[in-house]
Design an enzyme around this catalytic site. Sequence first.
Site, mmCIF file in Angstrom:
data_model
loop_
_atom_site.group_PDB
_atom_site.id
_atom_site.type_symbol
_atom_site.label_atom_id
_atom_site.label_comp_id
_atom_site.label_asym_id
_atom_site.label_seq_id
_atom_site.Cartn_x
_atom_site.Cartn_y
_atom_site.Cartn_z
ATOM 1 N N ASP A 17 0.880 -1.153 0.000
ATOM 2 C CA ASP A 17 0.000 0.000 0.000
ATOM 3 C C ASP A 17 0.930 1.219 0.000
ATOM 4 O O ASP A 17 2.107 1.108 0.350
ATOM 5 C CB ASP A 17 -0.880 -0.049 1.266
ATOM 6 C CG ASP A 17 -1.703 1.206 1.444
ATOM 7 O OD1 ASP A 17 -2.333 1.642 0.468
ATOM 8 O OD2 ASP A 17 -1.714 1.757 2.566
ATOM 9 N N ASP A 19 -0.105 5.041 0.744
ATOM 10 C CA ASP A 19 -0.385 6.031 1.781
ATOM 11 C C ASP A 19 -0.355 5.381 3.162
ATOM 12 O O ASP A 19 -1.137 4.477 3.437
ATOM 13 C CB ASP A 19 -1.775 6.648 1.545
ATOM 14 C CG ASP A 19 -1.836 7.414 0.231
ATOM 15 O OD1 ASP A 19 -0.901 8.157 -0.073
ATOM 16 O OD2 ASP A 19 -2.840 7.248 -0.495
HETATM 17 C C1 BG6 Z 1 -5.867 5.902 -0.035
HETATM 18 C C2 BG6 Z 1 -5.743 6.888 1.112
HETATM 19 O O1 BG6 Z 1 -4.601 5.383 -0.325
HETATM 20 O O2 BG6 Z 1 -6.378 6.549 -1.191
HETATM 21 C C3 BG6 Z 1 -7.083 7.565 1.353
HETATM 22 O O3 BG6 Z 1 -5.335 6.194 2.285
HETATM 23 C C4 BG6 Z 1 -7.596 8.191 0.059
HETATM 24 O O4 BG6 Z 1 -6.909 8.549 2.341
HETATM 25 C C5 BG6 Z 1 -7.658 7.138 -1.041
HETATM 26 O O5 BG6 Z 1 -8.887 8.732 0.255
HETATM 27 C C6 BG6 Z 1 -8.083 7.733 -2.384
HETATM 28 O O6 BG6 Z 1 -7.091 8.619 -2.832
HETATM 29 P P1 BG6 Z 1 -7.280 9.710 -3.955
HETATM 30 O O7 BG6 Z 1 -5.906 10.320 -4.080
HETATM 31 O O8 BG6 Z 1 -7.695 9.020 -5.219
HETATM 32 O O9 BG6 Z 1 -8.304 10.682 -3.482
HETATM 33 MG MG MG Z 2 -2.765 3.134 3.606
#
Ligand code: BG6
Ligand code: MG
Length: 231
Positions: A17, A19
């Site tokens: 993963d 984030d």
């Molecule tokens: C995840 C994050 O990786 O991606 C979330 O942990 C986020 O916080 C989700 O909402 C979607 O990301 P994005 O950049 O497409 O809005």
């Molecule tokens: Mg994560």
Amino acid sequence: IPNPQSPIPNIQGFIFDLDGVLTDTAEVHYLAWKKLADEEGIPFNREANEALRGVSRRASLMLIIGDRTYSEVQIQEMMERKNRYYVELIQNMTPKDLLPGAIALLDELRQAGIKIGIGSASKNARTVLERLGIVDKVDAIADGYSVQEPKPAPDLFLYAAKQLGIKPEQSVVVEDATAGIDAALAAGMWAVGLGPVARVGAAHVVLPSLAGIKWADLRDQLISASHSQTH
Ligand code: BG6
Ligand code: MG
């Protein structure tokens, strides 16, 4: 004593993963959501943000707006607005924003001939990987454009394993969110959880972070986990 019901895992690939695992974007997502929430007059704070860890953009917005009613057009506009704020903020990211231990483990796994994939719900995963300077260290990227069903559905990780050319039981997922651990287990993969047991306790192996983690130690821990259960 070999136990035929729990063979030693034959790990061929890792799916990380992004984030909260390779970099800590939770704060950046928070700042972007906070700006939107302030503009909309919706109360939102860092504690509420914790519930959004690993949660898709749309589901995050739903948690923020709660029982307030908005039209689909307004929902789309708010998702786009938050994303503009987020995209602006991640332009400032650099390789310094990699979490401790991330590069060392990626390099060690590569040297051991293990494939490396990214399994992130984010549509900004590619930009973040570029800003972190690690695009050339990964063999496959599964991101917010790859599948329809968000984690905890197994789809994203299954897609990543397919890209890597490996089977689920040969794959290790590294995750910081409950939904991500559930997705890995639903996919029939090995799960390494980073963070508190309250959040990632369902994983086969739980670690505080990637700092100081060596592939040999992690492999031993996965082997122990495989002995204490049928996978
Ligand atoms: C995840 C994050 O990786 O991606 C979330 O942990 C986020 O916080 C989700 O909402 C979607 O990301 P994005 O950049 O497409 O809005
Ligand atoms: Mg994560």
